[in-house]
Enzyme design. Structure first.
Site, short mmCIF file in Angstrom:
data_model
loop_
_atom_site.label_atom_id
_atom_site.label_comp_id
_atom_site.label_asym_id
_atom_site.label_seq_id
_atom_site.Cartn_x
_atom_site.Cartn_y
_atom_site.Cartn_z
N HIS A 172 11.96 70.44 8.90
CA HIS A 172 11.98 71.86 9.25
C HIS A 172 12.25 72.72 8.02
CE1 HIS A 172 13.40 74.86 12.58
NE2 HIS A 172 13.02 75.53 11.52
N HIS A 175 10.77 76.36 5.69
CA HIS A 175 9.91 77.54 5.63
C HIS A 175 9.47 77.75 4.19
CE1 HIS A 175 10.82 78.59 9.80
NE2 HIS A 175 12.04 78.17 9.54
N LEU A 176 8.20 77.46 3.94
CA LEU A 176 7.67 77.62 2.58
C LEU A 176 7.09 79.02 2.39
CD1 LEU A 176 6.02 74.09 2.11
CD2 LEU A 176 8.31 74.85 1.43
N ARG A 177 7.02 79.78 3.49
CA ARG A 177 6.67 81.21 3.45
C ARG A 177 5.27 81.52 2.93
NH1 ARG A 177 10.72 82.42 6.24
NH2 ARG A 177 12.84 82.67 5.47
N ASN A 217 5.47 79.70 11.01
CA ASN A 217 5.68 81.14 11.20
C ASN A 217 5.58 81.87 9.87
OD1 ASN A 217 8.07 79.64 10.83
ND2 ASN A 217 9.37 81.25 11.64
N ASP A 234 8.38 78.33 16.09
CA ASP A 234 9.71 78.55 15.51
C ASP A 234 9.96 80.01 15.15
OD1 ASP A 234 12.24 77.80 14.60
OD2 ASP A 234 11.55 77.74 12.54
N HIS A 287 17.29 72.61 15.39
CA HIS A 287 18.61 73.17 15.03
C HIS A 287 19.57 73.44 16.20
CE1 HIS A 287 16.30 76.78 15.90
NE2 HIS A 287 15.68 76.79 14.75
N ASP A 292 16.12 73.53 7.88
CA ASP A 292 15.80 74.92 8.27
C ASP A 292 15.90 75.83 7.03
OD1 ASP A 292 14.99 77.08 9.71
OD2 ASP A 292 16.82 77.29 10.89
N GLY A 344 18.56 83.57 7.63
CA GLY A 344 18.03 82.41 6.91
C GLY A 344 18.87 82.02 5.72
ZN LIG Z 1 14.24 78.22 14.23
#
Ligand SMILES: [Zn+2]
Length: 433
Positions: free
Chosen positions: A62, A64-66, A95, A153, A233, A306, A325
């Site tokens: 999990h 986030h590489l954005r 996302n 997510d 999470h 995350d 975040g």
């Molecule tokens: Zn989440």
């Protein structure tokens, strides 16, 4: 024998075979060539692993590489952070802007990663088109293009019937539905965990029931559909006991917890510390202890970062408008090691399992292994060196952390992918040729 890398004298832990022994590991041509007391090896590079833990490559379920999206992280910077953090593979959450909700977008992530990533990138597709919760995305076609799981997510699937259908599809596409469990009507603009801290700081409270109600609904749907559900999470004691309860019904369920929920509490929000603003929010000590215990005893399958990085400019706003975040890829292993192995006496072999065989089970992959002939993806951890978290030194563009200055041990010392070092002694390298 010849080797590209010879790892000398480490504590080799391979949960897939129950191995936990002092040995050398020789890597050649992208594979584990030999394990044991090795003599007469001609290696291009030797890594002294005396006192270190040598494990199969860690997988993050999990992050986030954005990309595509805001410049707070890219596939390149995020995977440099992953290599620095000891991960050989990361699952990229969809996302992004625009979201990864079509076969073409999954392919875009895969191609971009093939040329720019410094660790393996496993794309996750959305459950619904545009993450709107209204229409199921093309799960089968995204799976064909390489999506390893599906998740909206950040935008939980509010509609029960939509989630039921997604779980039905999960059986056909043989991929998990990963759900961020949150009832937005209960969150209702909340900013932090409901309790003394929100009262004290005058912040809008997020009741724990916001997570727990959705955990319960999704577990019931998993029981009824026999679909494949993975809960992201989990952060409260009740969420964890609900998960345990559903296991009693034989549901096809797995779950992850995040390092910050097992190691940190809402006390870090004192002084309106926006670096500690995250969703689900940091909880109180009782919940933290329950999450840590579930990670230790194996009730939950995996520890997942995350990793959700933001630039300092965005994070340093007033509490209400700062984004949720934590930049977590580079602290996940040491933060978890310090809390679980040092703090709770967790066996290092169980610790390794939460980052290797656990995530692989969630994804339906064969267990990562160090046996001869396996892919030479390896993570080496230094259990002894105690060092402070220095966010300014992060490879991630999110150079901030609520754990800044914290003294941790269990730092990753090497990340080896396909027999090539992506990080050695804290220095990230380009391993692709
Ligand atoms: Zn989440």
């Amino acid at each position: 024998m010849k080797a590209d890398i010879l790892i000398k004298g480490g504590r080799v832990i391979d949960p897939s075979s129950g191995t936990d022994t002092i040995a050398d590991v020789a890597l050649y041509d992208g594979l584990v060539a030999a394990v044991g007391r090795l003599e007469g090896v001609f290696a291009k590079e030797t890594v002294d692993a005396d006192g270190m833990v040598v494990a199969p490559g860690f997988i993050d379920l999990h992050c986030h590489l954005r990309e595509p999206g805001p410049a707070d992280e890219t596939i390149e910077s995020g995977t440099l952070a992953a290599a620095a953090g000891g991960f050989t593979a990361v699952c990229a959450m969809p996302n992004t802007t625009p979201p990864v909700d079509s076969p073409a977008m999954v392919e875009f992530i895969r191609l971009k990663a093939a040329s720019e990533a410094n660790v393996r990138v496993l794309p996750i597709g959305t459950i619904t088109k545009g993450r709107q919760g209204l229409e199921l995305a093309e799960l089968a076609l995204m799976a064909e293009k390489g999506a390893v799981a599906f998740s909206d997510d950040g935008s939980p699937v509010a509609d029960g019937e939509m989630m039921r259908r997604a779980l039905e599809y999960s059986k056909i596409v043989r991929r998990p539905i990963i759900e961020h469990c949150e009832d937005m009507s209960l969150t209702n603009g909340g900013e932090a965990n409901e309790g003394p801290v929100t009262t004290w700081l005058g912040l809008n409270p997020i009741p724990r029931a916001s997570e727990e109600c959705m955990v319960a609904r999704n577990l019931v749907l998993a029981i009824r559909t026999r679909g494949r559900l993975h809960l992201a999470h989990l952060s409260t004691e009740l969420s964890i006991s609900l998960f345990n309860w559903a296991k009693g019904y034989g549901a096809d369920i797995t779950a992850e917890v995040a390092p910050h929920h097992l190691a940190l509490t809402e006390a870090l929000l004192a002084g309106y510390e926006t670096y500690a603003k995250v969703n689900p929010p940091l909880r109180g000590e009782e919940d933290r202890a329950a999450v840590a215990l579930a990670a230790k005893n194996g009730l939950i399958d995996a520890i997942a970062t995350d990793h959700a990085p933001w630039s300092d400019e965005k994070k340093k706003k007033e509490f209400k408008s700062a984004p949720n975040g934590i930049s977590g890829l580079e602290t996940a292993v040491a933060m978890s090691w310090t809390a679980l192995v040092n703090g709770l006496g967790m066996a290092p072999s169980d610790f390794v399992a939460r980052f290797t065989t656990g995530p692989a089970r969630v994804l339906g992959f064969a267990p990562p292994s160090l046996s001869e002939g396996s892919a030479a993806d390896i993570t080496i951890i230094d259990p002894k060196t105690v060092r402070a978290v220095e966010p300014m030194d992060f490879a991630s563009r999110g150079k901030n952390s609520p754990a800044g200055g914290m003294q941790l041990s269990g730092w990753p010392r090497a990340t080896i992918i396909s027999g090539r070092a992506a990080m050695l002694d804290g220095v990230v390298r380009r391993w692709r040729v």
